[in-house]
Design a protein around this motif. Structure first.
Motif, short mmCIF file in Angstrom:
data_model
loop_
_atom_site.label_atom_id
_atom_site.label_comp_id
_atom_site.label_asym_id
_atom_site.label_seq_id
_atom_site.Cartn_x
_atom_site.Cartn_y
_atom_site.Cartn_z
N GLN A 33 0.41 -1.36 0.07
CA GLN A 33 -0.29 0.23 -0.08
C GLN A 33 0.88 1.47 -0.36
OE1 GLN A 33 -2.68 -0.06 2.96
NE2 GLN A 33 -3.37 1.83 2.94
N LYS A 62 1.75 5.06 0.67
CA LYS A 62 1.63 5.55 2.25
C LYS A 62 0.89 7.28 1.95
CE LYS A 62 4.00 3.44 4.78
NZ LYS A 62 3.59 2.43 5.68
N LYS A 63 1.03 8.04 0.42
CA LYS A 63 0.00 9.00 -0.10
C LYS A 63 -1.00 8.47 -0.40
CE LYS A 63 0.32 11.74 -3.52
NZ LYS A 63 0.61 12.61 -4.95
N LYS A 64 -2.24 9.52 0.32
CA LYS A 64 -2.97 9.66 0.50
C LYS A 64 -4.28 9.63 -1.51
CE LYS A 64 -5.04 9.94 4.46
NZ LYS A 64 -5.24 10.52 6.15
N GLU A 84 -10.17 11.33 0.50
CA GLU A 84 -10.61 11.19 1.96
C GLU A 84 -11.64 11.78 2.14
OE1 GLU A 84 -8.42 12.00 6.40
OE2 GLU A 84 -8.06 12.42 5.07
N SER A 136 -10.38 6.67 4.11
CA SER A 136 -9.43 7.16 3.04
C SER A 136 -9.00 6.67 2.06
CB SER A 136 -8.23 7.89 3.58
OG SER A 136 -7.73 7.04 4.40
N CYS A 186 -6.11 4.88 -1.02
CA CYS A 186 -4.99 5.28 -1.17
C CYS A 186 -4.94 4.30 -2.34
CB CYS A 186 -3.82 5.01 -0.49
SG CYS A 186 -3.98 3.02 0.63
N LYS A 220 -9.88 1.27 0.17
CA LYS A 220 -10.43 2.10 0.87
C LYS A 220 -10.18 1.89 2.27
CE LYS A 220 -14.19 4.97 0.87
NZ LYS A 220 -15.51 5.13 0.35
N THR A 221 -9.93 2.04 3.02
CA THR A 221 -9.44 2.35 4.50
C THR A 221 -11.02 2.86 5.46
OG1 THR A 221 -7.10 1.99 3.81
CG2 THR A 221 -8.16 2.02 6.54
#
Length: 87
Positions: free
Chosen positions: A41, A43-45, A48, A53, A55, A69-70
């Protein structure tokens, strides 16, 4: 019975779905493992929202790029709303 899609995968293809398109049958609703066991994964989104969020991630086995999607469990008070969010 599912048909192979044009990219050679064994994912079910819904009639009326354009070549390279997506349908609900291609999404996994239940997976016993952790997403990071299967994806690297970024790190940059990418975005949001109120529930979480999004990524970019790369499938470790196939190399396919996906959006993940987290969603915060603390925000998940209504299970029906949660299912609607991921549908």
């Amino acid at each position: 019975a599912g048909q192979s899609s044009s990219n050679g995968s064994n994912l079910p293809k819904k009639e009326g779905t354009k070549a390279g398109g997506l349908n609900h049958a291609m999404f996994i609703m239940d997976n016993p493992g952790k997403v990071l066991d299967f994806y690297d994964q970024d790190k940059k989104k990418l975005g949001e929202g109120s529930y979480g969020s999004v990524c970019k991630a790369k499938n470790k086995a196939s190399g396919a790029m996906r959006a993940i999607k987290t969603i915060s469990k603390a925000q998940m008070k209504n299970v029906d709303r949660f299912k609607q969010e991921i549908a």
